[in-house]
Design a protein around this motif. Structure first.
Motif, PDB file in Angstrom:
ATOM      1  N   SER A  39       0.832  -1.204   0.000  1.00 42.17           N
ATOM      2  CA  SER A  39       0.000   0.000   0.000  1.00 42.17           C
ATOM      3  C   SER A  39       0.867   1.254   0.000  1.00 42.17           C
ATOM      4  O   SER A  39       0.581   2.222  -0.722  1.00 42.17           O
ATOM      5  CB  SER A  39      -0.922   0.017   1.211  1.00 42.17           C
ATOM      6  OG  SER A  39      -1.784  -1.085   1.201  1.00 42.17           O
ATOM      7  N   ILE A  40       1.924   1.237   0.807  1.00 38.76           N
ATOM      8  CA  ILE A  40       2.834   2.388   0.857  1.00 38.76           C
ATOM      9  C   ILE A  40       3.505   2.589  -0.504  1.00 38.76           C
ATOM     10  O   ILE A  40       3.590   3.717  -1.008  1.00 38.76           O
ATOM     11  CB  ILE A  40       3.868   2.218   1.979  1.00 38.76           C
ATOM     12  CG1 ILE A  40       3.184   2.340   3.343  1.00 38.76           C
ATOM     13  CG2 ILE A  40       4.988   3.239   1.859  1.00 38.76           C
ATOM     14  CD1 ILE A  40       4.084   2.006   4.523  1.00 38.76           C
ATOM     15  N   LEU A  43       0.989   4.001  -2.908  1.00 40.31           N
ATOM     16  CA  LEU A  43       0.758   5.412  -2.594  1.00 40.31           C
ATOM     17  C   LEU A  43       1.898   6.275  -3.129  1.00 40.31           C
ATOM     18  O   LEU A  43       1.661   7.324  -3.740  1.00 40.31           O
ATOM     19  CB  LEU A  43       0.612   5.598  -1.079  1.00 40.31           C
ATOM     20  CG  LEU A  43       0.393   7.033  -0.603  1.00 40.31           C
ATOM     21  CD1 LEU A  43      -0.975   7.519  -1.060  1.00 40.31           C
ATOM     22  CD2 LEU A  43       0.527   7.119   0.892  1.00 40.31           C
ATOM     23  N   ILE A  44       3.132   5.837  -2.929  1.00 34.22           N
ATOM     24  CA  ILE A  44       4.290   6.591  -3.427  1.00 34.22           C
ATOM     25  C   ILE A  44       4.262   6.661  -4.953  1.00 34.22           C
ATOM     26  O   ILE A  44       4.511   7.714  -5.548  1.00 34.22           O
ATOM     27  CB  ILE A  44       5.607   5.961  -2.910  1.00 34.22           C
ATOM     28  CG1 ILE A  44       5.749   6.207  -1.416  1.00 34.22           C
ATOM     29  CG2 ILE A  44       6.812   6.526  -3.658  1.00 34.22           C
ATOM     30  CD1 ILE A  44       6.904   5.465  -0.777  1.00 34.22           C
ATOM     31  N   GLY A  46       1.634   6.524  -6.861  1.00 30.86           N
ATOM     32  CA  GLY A  46       0.550   7.440  -7.228  1.00 30.86           C
ATOM     33  C   GLY A  46       0.964   8.896  -7.090  1.00 30.86           C
ATOM     34  O   GLY A  46       0.685   9.714  -7.963  1.00 30.86           O
ATOM     35  N   VAL A  47       1.649   9.221  -5.992  1.00 32.50           N
ATOM     36  CA  VAL A  47       2.109  10.593  -5.786  1.00 32.50           C
ATOM     37  C   VAL A  47       3.108  10.984  -6.876  1.00 32.50           C
ATOM     38  O   VAL A  47       3.035  12.082  -7.434  1.00 32.50           O
ATOM     39  CB  VAL A  47       2.723  10.756  -4.373  1.00 32.50           C
ATOM     40  CG1 VAL A  47       3.474  12.065  -4.240  1.00 32.50           C
ATOM     41  CG2 VAL A  47       1.638  10.662  -3.315  1.00 32.50           C
TER      42      VAL A  47
END
Length: 133
Positions: A39-40, A43-44, A46-47
């Motif tokens: 998930s992390i 998320l990274i 995606g950013v």
């Protein structure tokens, strides 16, 4: 025909059952850790994707702005060259005399100025005449 499995309660079976529970717990913890780190990572990613898209948009906007500014600069440079040429011409007495004769119909002593056409930017036609007293 109904057979039941009976568990033996000895040290071997207890040890095997505790090993199964430990392995089960370890796999559950491992799965949760993988889910958390995945998930992390997602998320990274995606950013970073959002930042890349924003930079791409900003880059295209700046390229358009540079093109517009370069066009304006070219226009200003051309205008400056034209004005420099005009300054050189205005410092020339012959040019000033031609302008004065064509636009303001100034003439020398004894000349008559005839303006034949407004579209013609050439010098006006002059005729020498004798002095009328």
């Amino acid at each position: 025909m109904n057979k039941k499995v009976v568990k033996l309660l000895n040290s071997y079976t207890k040890r095997k059952e505790t090993e199964k529970k430990v392995l089960s717990n370890e796999s559950r913890v491992s799965r949760n850790r993988m889910l958390l780190f995945g998930s992390i990572l997602l998320l990274i990613a995606g950013v970073l994707l959002v930042i890349a898209l924003h930079q791409n948009h900003q880059n295209s906007y700046l390229k358009e702005e540079v093109a517009v500014n370069e066009e304006q600069l070219d226009n200003k440079i051309t205008e400056a060259k034209d004005l420099e040429q005009k300054i050189k011409q205005l410092n020339d007495d012959d040019y000033i005399m031609r302008i004065a004769r064509s636009e303001f119909f100034l003439s020398e002593e004894g000349e008559i100025v005839f303006n034949l056409s407004e579209d013609n930017n050439d010098e006006p036609v002059t005729e020498e005449s004798g002095s009328v007293e």
